[in-house]
Design a protein around this motif. Structure first.
Motif, PDB file in Angstrom:
ATOM      1  N   ILE A  42       4.729  47.885  48.155  1.00 27.09           N
ATOM      2  CA  ILE A  42       5.899  47.123  47.733  1.00 27.09           C
ATOM      3  C   ILE A  42       7.042  47.235  48.743  1.00 27.09           C
ATOM      4  O   ILE A  42       7.835  46.308  48.888  1.00 27.09           O
ATOM      5  CB  ILE A  42       6.358  47.607  46.342  1.00 27.09           C
ATOM      6  CG1 ILE A  42       5.258  47.325  45.324  1.00 27.09           C
ATOM      7  CG2 ILE A  42       7.649  46.953  45.924  1.00 27.09           C
ATOM      8  CD1 ILE A  42       5.512  47.914  43.966  1.00 27.09           C
ATOM      9  N   VAL A  43       7.116  48.329  49.464  1.00 26.06           N
ATOM     10  CA  VAL A  43       8.237  48.562  50.381  1.00 26.06           C
ATOM     11  C   VAL A  43       8.320  47.464  51.440  1.00 26.06           C
ATOM     12  O   VAL A  43       9.396  46.925  51.706  1.00 26.06           O
ATOM     13  CB  VAL A  43       8.133  49.958  51.024  1.00 26.06           C
ATOM     14  CG1 VAL A  43       9.162  50.146  52.115  1.00 26.06           C
ATOM     15  CG2 VAL A  43       8.286  51.034  49.958  1.00 26.06           C
ATOM     16  N   HIS A  46       9.502  44.260  49.846  1.00 28.34           N
ATOM     17  CA  HIS A  46      10.931  44.371  49.529  1.00 28.34           C
ATOM     18  C   HIS A  46      11.769  44.137  50.775  1.00 28.34           C
ATOM     19  O   HIS A  46      12.781  43.426  50.736  1.00 28.34           O
ATOM     20  CB  HIS A  46      11.216  45.750  48.928  1.00 28.34           C
ATOM     21  CG  HIS A  46      12.637  45.939  48.532  1.00 28.34           C
ATOM     22  ND1 HIS A  46      13.505  46.681  49.288  1.00 28.34           N
ATOM     23  CD2 HIS A  46      13.346  45.466  47.478  1.00 28.34           C
ATOM     24  CE1 HIS A  46      14.698  46.669  48.714  1.00 28.34           C
ATOM     25  NE2 HIS A  46      14.621  45.942  47.618  1.00 28.34           N
ATOM     26  N   SER A  47      11.349  44.691  51.897  1.00 23.51           N
ATOM     27  CA  SER A  47      12.073  44.496  53.157  1.00 23.51           C
ATOM     28  C   SER A  47      12.071  43.031  53.569  1.00 23.51           C
ATOM     29  O   SER A  47      13.089  42.497  54.021  1.00 23.51           O
ATOM     30  CB  SER A  47      11.452  45.344  54.263  1.00 23.51           C
ATOM     31  OG  SER A  47      11.611  46.704  53.977  1.00 23.51           O
ATOM     32  N   ALA A  49      11.803  40.468  51.569  1.00 19.79           N
ATOM     33  CA  ALA A  49      12.664  39.744  50.626  1.00 19.79           C
ATOM     34  C   ALA A  49      14.132  39.938  50.986  1.00 19.79           C
ATOM     35  O   ALA A  49      14.918  38.985  50.946  1.00 19.79           O
ATOM     36  CB  ALA A  49      12.391  40.208  49.203  1.00 19.79           C
ATOM     37  N   GLN A  50      14.508  41.164  51.353  1.00 16.36           N
ATOM     38  CA  GLN A  50      15.898  41.424  51.746  1.00 16.36           C
ATOM     39  C   GLN A  50      16.270  40.627  52.991  1.00 16.36           C
ATOM     40  O   GLN A  50      17.368  40.075  53.081  1.00 16.36           O
ATOM     41  CB  GLN A  50      16.107  42.914  52.001  1.00 16.36           C
ATOM     42  CG  GLN A  50      16.232  43.729  50.744  1.00 16.36           C
ATOM     43  CD  GLN A  50      16.542  45.184  51.059  1.00 16.36           C
ATOM     44  OE1 GLN A  50      15.863  45.792  51.885  1.00 16.36           O
ATOM     45  NE2 GLN A  50      17.542  45.708  50.402  1.00 16.36           N
TER      46      GLN A  50
END
Length: 100
Positions: A42-43, A46-47, A49-50
């Protein structure tokens, strides 16, 4: 929704709510694993998406009307939802979306 329409796993975790909602049920979530929740996969997402949100924010700040982005995304979501529901009206909706 009727309890009988729920999948077996969800139905097994139903609990009656306390007063004043005793006529209703809630789903008791499963306990978290003792070793924690694996976040490795997920990390990276998430990066990404950011980064995408940062790019969208940068574009929005450069527009004379920053709400133009949200209107486009709302219309695209509406077209997509309509297509899934079978209420999509074809080219007329798509052409107005492309004109925005």
């Amino acid at each position: 929704m009727k309890r009988t329409e729920l999948s077996g796993g969800v139905r097994e975790r139903l609990v009656r709510l306390p007063a004043p909602y005793e006529h209703h049920y809630g789903v008791l979530p499963r306990s978290l694993p003792e070793e924690g929740i694996p976040l490795e996969g997920i990390v990276a997402l998430h990066s990404q998406a950011q980064l995408a949100l940062g790019q969208a924010d940068e574009i929005a700040r450069s527009l004379p009307d920053p709400y133009q982005i949200s209107r486009i995304l709302s219309r695209r979501e509406a077209v997509s939802s309509s297509a899934m529901e079978g209420t999509h009206r074809g080219h007329r909706v798509e052409s107005t979306l492309n004109n925005v």
